[in-house]
Design a protein around this motif. Structure first.
Motif, short mmCIF file in Angstrom:
data_model
loop_
_atom_site.label_atom_id
_atom_site.label_comp_id
_atom_site.label_asym_id
_atom_site.label_seq_id
_atom_site.Cartn_x
_atom_site.Cartn_y
_atom_site.Cartn_z
N ASP A 71 0.82 -1.21 0.00
CA ASP A 71 0.00 0.00 0.00
C ASP A 71 0.86 1.26 0.00
OD1 ASP A 71 -2.37 -1.44 0.05
OD2 ASP A 71 -2.38 -1.58 2.23
N ALA A 72 2.04 1.18 -0.61
CA ALA A 72 2.94 2.34 -0.60
C ALA A 72 2.35 3.52 -1.36
CB ALA A 72 4.28 1.95 -1.22
N HIS A 73 1.48 3.26 -2.33
CA HIS A 73 0.90 4.34 -3.13
C HIS A 73 -0.42 4.85 -2.57
CE1 HIS A 73 -1.29 0.84 -4.25
NE2 HIS A 73 -1.92 1.38 -5.27
N THR A 74 -0.92 4.21 -1.50
CA THR A 74 -2.21 4.62 -0.93
C THR A 74 -2.05 5.01 0.54
OG1 THR A 74 -2.70 2.28 -0.49
CG2 THR A 74 -3.55 3.21 -2.55
N ASP A 75 -2.25 4.05 1.44
CA ASP A 75 -2.29 4.38 2.88
C ASP A 75 -0.95 4.85 3.43
OD1 ASP A 75 -4.82 3.46 2.56
OD2 ASP A 75 -4.59 1.63 3.74
N PHE A 76 0.17 4.39 2.83
CA PHE A 76 1.49 4.71 3.38
C PHE A 76 2.32 5.56 2.42
CE2 PHE A 76 0.19 1.05 5.87
CZ PHE A 76 0.57 1.40 7.15
N ILE A 77 1.66 6.39 1.64
CA ILE A 77 2.37 7.25 0.69
C ILE A 77 3.30 8.23 1.41
CG2 ILE A 77 0.56 9.01 0.63
CD1 ILE A 77 2.54 7.78 -2.42
N GLN B 172 -8.46 13.72 8.81
CA GLN B 172 -8.15 12.56 7.98
C GLN B 172 -6.67 12.56 7.60
OE1 GLN B 172 -10.88 11.61 4.81
NE2 GLN B 172 -9.32 10.56 3.61
N ALA B 173 -6.14 13.71 7.25
CA ALA B 173 -4.71 13.79 6.94
C ALA B 173 -3.87 13.46 8.18
CB ALA B 173 -4.36 15.19 6.44
N MET B 174 -4.28 13.95 9.33
CA MET B 174 -3.55 13.69 10.56
C MET B 174 -3.57 12.19 10.92
SD MET B 174 -4.17 15.35 14.33
CE MET B 174 -5.68 14.42 14.60
N LEU C 233 -4.52 9.59 2.33
CA LEU C 233 -4.06 10.96 2.55
C LEU C 233 -4.71 11.83 1.48
CD1 LEU C 233 -2.16 12.62 4.36
CD2 LEU C 233 -0.35 12.23 2.67
N PRO C 234 -5.58 12.77 1.86
CA PRO C 234 -6.39 13.51 0.89
C PRO C 234 -5.57 14.15 -0.23
CG PRO C 234 -7.15 13.99 3.11
CD PRO C 234 -5.90 13.17 3.25
N PHE C 235 -5.95 13.85 -1.47
CA PHE C 235 -5.37 14.39 -2.70
C PHE C 235 -3.94 13.93 -2.96
CE2 PHE C 235 -8.86 17.43 -2.35
CZ PHE C 235 -9.33 17.40 -3.66
N VAL C 236 -3.36 13.16 -2.08
CA VAL C 236 -1.99 12.67 -2.26
C VAL C 236 -1.98 11.17 -2.55
CG1 VAL C 236 0.28 12.43 -1.20
CG2 VAL C 236 -1.06 14.50 -0.79
N SER D 171 -12.17 6.62 -5.83
CA SER D 171 -13.26 7.04 -4.96
C SER D 171 -12.82 8.14 -4.01
CB SER D 171 -13.79 5.85 -4.14
OG SER D 171 -14.37 4.88 -4.98
N SER D 172 -11.64 7.96 -3.43
CA SER D 172 -11.13 8.93 -2.47
C SER D 172 -10.91 10.30 -3.12
CB SER D 172 -9.82 8.42 -1.87
OG SER D 172 -9.23 9.40 -1.03
N LEU D 173 -10.30 10.31 -4.32
CA LEU D 173 -10.01 11.57 -4.98
C LEU D 173 -11.28 12.32 -5.37
CD1 LEU D 173 -6.98 10.64 -7.27
CD2 LEU D 173 -7.02 12.45 -5.55
#
Length: 389
Positions: A269-275, A328-330, A347-350, A355-357
């Motif tokens: 999940d490096a590109h999603t939750d753990f970016i 959410q970012a925090m 992480l919003p927009f990152v 769906s998230s974006l």
């Protein structure tokens, strides 16, 4: 009569919608959102190729999809930000009902994609997570109910919104999705506090949340596993938290260099939750500090504008949206540095995620619409007995 009470308001007759929007929108917030999306694309080039390779896809497959969905999200945000609060409220209530139905049907029609939580609808070419769209629409609906309850002979809006919140939290807990449940409760509590809720009542609700957490710990293996992993004094270096913690530590102040990070090869999940772990490893504290600053500007700028707003509905909905955006970012970054249990929150927009974006585009569009400058829209002008744009 309006002019006698509030003073004359300058109206620019026939002004096109785009110039009027540009003149009234919060450009600092808009710039920060675009910057966050740009950083997300930059990190996507680093984080997503290893995953694409493992899945037999083109190296930049996920980056291309993120660029597409991000473009849609920014377009949606701009279109929504041009709408009036009344129009947004109507569409938000309708969208909320549809999202709530979709959320209720998840146990029967949804899928978990092997992650242990039924949160998505599989559409074949893409996936759809109704809870992402539910959040901003719920906040607007709850704010409308609370504001209506403050009117003379109005409905018991706070009580209705509380019952609605409890129902949503129950549906989310059944997935299970305790992270989104906590975010929904936080948004409702923030709006309820701004609406004038007594601290004793909020303390009682907080106590109920704690009891709910204890109950979930003893009755949900998914929840208990994450809490035990968080409380454990040792972190298994082969887990996602272990990889992320090591990457952040290795990054230091300036990072190991662009493309030189290793965590993207280990984290699924490096590109999603753990970016944020990829950002910390390759670019160091410098980029992480910039990301935190951008989120802070969005939240602080929005709250400063909302403090001056005298419409209860706009003030409540805007506060809920701004605070949930920041929290959410925090939460996402807090999980990566092991300050919070794993939540599975983007992480919003990152972070990558269609769906998230798009859902975040809707949320930010509503926030931009509610923080636009409007005639007779500030408490200070009312006290001075005159209005101006």
């Amino acid at each position: 009569m309006t002019e006698m009470v509030y003073g004359a308001v300058r109206v620019q007759t026939g002004e096109p919608i785009l110039p009027r929007w540009w003149r009234t929108v919060d450009k600092w917030t808009l710039s920060c959102i675009v910057s966050l999306f740009g950083i997300g694309l930059l990190l996507g080039f680093a984080a997503s190729p290893p995953l694409a390779g493992r899945n037999g896809l083109d190296a930049f497959y996920y980056v291309q999809r993120q660029a597409f969905f991000g473009g849609v999200a920014l377009t949606v945000a701009m279109v929504v930000s041009m709408m009036s609060p009344q129009v947004i409220r109507r569409y938000a209530v309708l969208g909320f009902v549809m999202s709530l139905i979709a959320l209720a049907l998840l146990p029967f029609l949804g899928t978990d994609f092997g992650k242990g939580a039924v949160r998505w609808y599989s559409l074949g070419f893409a996936s759809f997570q109704p809870s992402e769209f539910l959040k901003p629409l719920y906040i607007v609906t709850a704010a409308w109910l609370m504001a209506a309850g403050q009117e003379l002979n109005g409905p018991p809006g706070k009580l209705i919104s509380f019952g609605l919140t409890g129902f949503i939290v129950l549906l989310l807990a059944l997935q299970p999705d305790f992270g989104q449940s906590a975010l929904v409760l936080f948004a409702w509590g923030t709006m309820y506090f701004v609406a004038g809720a007594p601290m004793l009542l909020l303390s009682g609700i907080a106590g109920m949340v704690v009891l709910g957490g204890i109950f979930s710990y003893h009755n949900s293996q998914h929840f208990a596993r994450r809490i035990d992993g968080f409380l454990s004094p040792d972190v298994d270096p082969r887990t996602q938290l272990g990889y992320a913690t090591n990457a952040i530590r290795e990054g230091g102040f300036f990072g190991v260099g662009v493309g030189e990070g290793e965590v993207k090869w280990s984290l699924p999940d490096a590109h999603t939750d753990f970016i944020i772990a990829v950002a910390a490893e390759e670019y160091g504290l410098v980029l992480v500090g910039l990301i935190i600053a951008l989120y802070s500007v969005v939240v602080v700028r929005s709250l400063i504008r909302l403090i001056k707003e005298r419409d209860p509905f706009i003030r409540l909905a805007g506060t809920g949206l701004a605070c949930s955006f920041g929290v959410q970012a925090m939460i996402n970054m807090g999980v990566a540095v092991r300050l919070l249990p794993a939540k599975g929150m983007t992480l919003p927009f990152v972070s990558y995620g269609g769906s998230s974006l798009i859902a975040m585009g809707i949320a930010v569009g509503i926030l931009l619409a509610f923080t636009r400058k409007r005639p007779q829209g500030q408490i200070g002008e009312l006290l001075r007995g005159r209005g101006r744009l």
